[in-house]
Design an enzyme around this catalytic site. Structure first.
Site, mmCIF file in Angstrom:
data_model
loop_
_atom_site.group_PDB
_atom_site.id
_atom_site.type_symbol
_atom_site.label_atom_id
_atom_site.label_comp_id
_atom_site.label_asym_id
_atom_site.label_seq_id
_atom_site.Cartn_x
_atom_site.Cartn_y
_atom_site.Cartn_z
ATOM 1 N N HIS A 48 15.452 -11.184 9.846
ATOM 2 C CA HIS A 48 16.227 -10.646 10.971
ATOM 3 C C HIS A 48 17.699 -10.730 10.606
ATOM 4 C CE1 HIS A 48 12.956 -10.751 14.054
ATOM 5 N NE2 HIS A 48 12.465 -11.618 13.188
ATOM 6 N N LYS A 87 16.431 -25.121 16.071
ATOM 7 C CA LYS A 87 16.970 -26.024 15.045
ATOM 8 C C LYS A 87 16.025 -27.144 14.627
ATOM 9 C CE LYS A 87 20.788 -23.934 14.575
ATOM 10 N NZ LYS A 87 20.773 -23.050 13.406
ATOM 11 N N TYR A 127 23.767 -20.369 14.140
ATOM 12 C CA TYR A 127 22.374 -19.994 14.379
ATOM 13 C C TYR A 127 21.660 -19.687 13.063
ATOM 14 C CZ TYR A 127 18.342 -17.891 16.701
ATOM 15 O OH TYR A 127 17.066 -17.627 17.151
ATOM 16 N N TYR A 182 16.978 -13.420 23.590
ATOM 17 C CA TYR A 182 17.188 -14.477 24.588
ATOM 18 C C TYR A 182 17.673 -13.833 25.887
ATOM 19 C CZ TYR A 182 17.228 -17.813 20.666
ATOM 20 O OH TYR A 182 16.889 -18.560 19.563
ATOM 21 N N PRO A 185 14.747 -26.403 22.020
ATOM 22 C CA PRO A 185 14.451 -25.335 21.059
ATOM 23 C C PRO A 185 15.322 -24.081 21.225
ATOM 24 C CG PRO A 185 12.579 -25.701 22.530
ATOM 25 C CD PRO A 185 13.596 -26.709 22.861
#
Ligand code: FAS
Ligand code: PHB
Length: 391
Positions: free
Chosen positions: A72, A296, A384, A200, A292
């Site tokens: 991604h 990580k 991220y 998200y 979560p």
């Protein structure tokens, strides 16, 4: 029984550590409480930072991940019926992340352990740690109804949050930092076409997340009150609530289907310092837990054992204890960076029951700032996708 490194736990941290040590010619024995099937039945993480991909590839563990994993360039954030936006870490940093389930990683690690003839005991109970302040530590335990002892040079606790190793630290040595969140995540797995992006969603009704395991297997989460039980969430209710938390343009793309797995996990941030004492070292969830939201947990387990295997190799090959002495400080720099990111993203994307009107408005304006600023997105993207490992 005797070995150089006694490892407690055959999760990602324990099995990867034993693999990395073997490649350095260092002998280890892994002691696991559960059966292999039980370990493989746990559905957990799904996102691998680019740094984790590099560690696994360098260790010869990336063949299946390269075939079945999905790279991604970034992740998508949607909120409260507004247009979503894409945080393009690939474009900003040149470091994609990969979706590849922890279950698949666990299968790959067990296969590698079998291929190298790893000493791995399942069904181990009642582990106690001894002599961690001396030069000859050992583990006592029962296995197949026999009391056993494992003598070693070092003990590594890869036994997760509830394991015995952190508790074996002498009183007064450990400092613990914890934050418990007033909600949990309800997660389901379904054989449906996933969204293209890890997406998200922030909504006043609560957080939601759409992820994937492969082109025909989606992983979906919603924030739920701590008191909720799985039986409160039949599939129909889950899907209706899940879609209500996304903007229409995204909700229309969501394919519903029967859940093949459903679980609720509480959320906490936790760090235990130091991550070593005498001949005992902690790695992974044994030392730290993250919500979560930042994907990580698994990645920190990988970076911990990357640092620890390098330090143990230096100890055995160069007779230098410098890296071992620095392990805790080195690992904790990355741990706290990920703990802060996960805490920040959890605050940004969840609906807190006790939030004041001021806090909700400030949260919405932080989302608006993130949506409008490529600099703010770059800061999030580098965390991220995974900061570079320390040399
Ligand atoms: P693990 O907990 O995976 O492994 C520890 C092992 O030690 C286990 O096999 C356990 O059986 C064994 N053990 C414990 N006590 C023992 C004893 N006394 N004797 C012998 N063995 C013992 N991370 C993400 O990045 N994204 C996610 O979406 C995500 N979802 C999660 C959902 C849940 C329900 C949980 C619990 C965690 C989730 N995580 C997620 C975090 C998770 O992936 C962990 O970070 C990862 O499993 C850490 O790996 P280990 O440190 O090896 O710990
Ligand atoms: C997952 O794919 O399970 C996943 C993805 C992103 C997260 C957490 C879990 O932040």
């Amino acid at each position: 029984m005797k070995t150089q490194i006694a490892i407690i736990g055959a999760g990602p941290a324990g099995l990867l550590l034993s693999h990395l040590l073997h490649r350095q010619g260092i002998h280890s024995i892994v002691l696991e409480r559960q059966t292999r099937d039980h370990v493989l039945s746990r559905i957990r993480a799904g996102v691998l930072e680019s740094t984790s991909v590099e560690v696994l590839r360098a260790a010869g563990l990336a063949d299946r991940m390269d075939r079945e994993g999905h790279p991604h360039d970034g992740m998508r954030i949607a909120w409260a019926g507004r247009d979503s936006f894409y945080v393009n870490s690939g474009q900003m940093l040149g470091r994609p992340f990969v979706t590849y389930g922890q279950t698949q990683i666990q299968q790959d690690l067990f296969a590698a352990a079998d291929a190298r003839g790893q000493s791995l005991l399942h069904g181990v109970h009642g582990i106690t740690l001894h002599g961690i302040d001396g030069a000859s530590p050992s583990l006592a335990f029962t296995h197949q109804s026999e009391n056993r002892e494992l003598k070693c040079d070092y003990i590594v606790g890869c036994d997760g949050f509830h394991g015995p190793s952190r508790r074996a630290m002498p009183a007064g040595v450990l400092r613990e930092y914890e934050k418990v969140y007033p909600f949990g995540w309800l997660g389901i797995m379904a054989r449906v076409k996933p969204l293209d992006d890890v997406t998200y969603a922030y909504h006043p009704r609560g957080f939601a997340l759409a992820s994937r395991r492969n082109d025909k297997l989606g992983r979906f989460y919603i924030q739920v009150p701590l008191e909720d039980k799985i039986e409160d969430w039949p599939d129909g209710r889950f899907w209706a609530e899940f879609k209500a938390r996304f903007p229409q343009a995204i909700a229309r793309q969501i394919e519903e289907g029967p859940s093949i797995e459903k679980s609720i996990a509480p959320l906490r941030s936790f760090v235990a310092e130091p991550m070593s004492h005498g001949r005992l070292f902690l790695a992974g969830d044994a030392a730290h837990i993250v919500p979560p939201t930042g994907a990580k947990g698994l990645n920190l387990a990988i970076s911990d054992v990357h640092y620890l295997s390098r330090a143990l190799a230096s100890r055995y090959h160069d007779a230098s204890e410098e890296l071992l002495g620095n392990y805790s400080a080195t690992a904790l720099r990355r741990v706290w960076s990920s703990v802060r990111t996960s805490w920040h993203l959890t605050n940004l994307l969840h609906s807190f029951p006790a939030a004041t009107d001021f806090e909700r408005r400030a949260q919405e304006h932080e989302l608006a700032y993130l949506q409008s600023s490529t600099r703010a997105q770059a800061a999030l993207a580098e965390q991220y996708a995974g900061l570079p490992l320390e040399i």
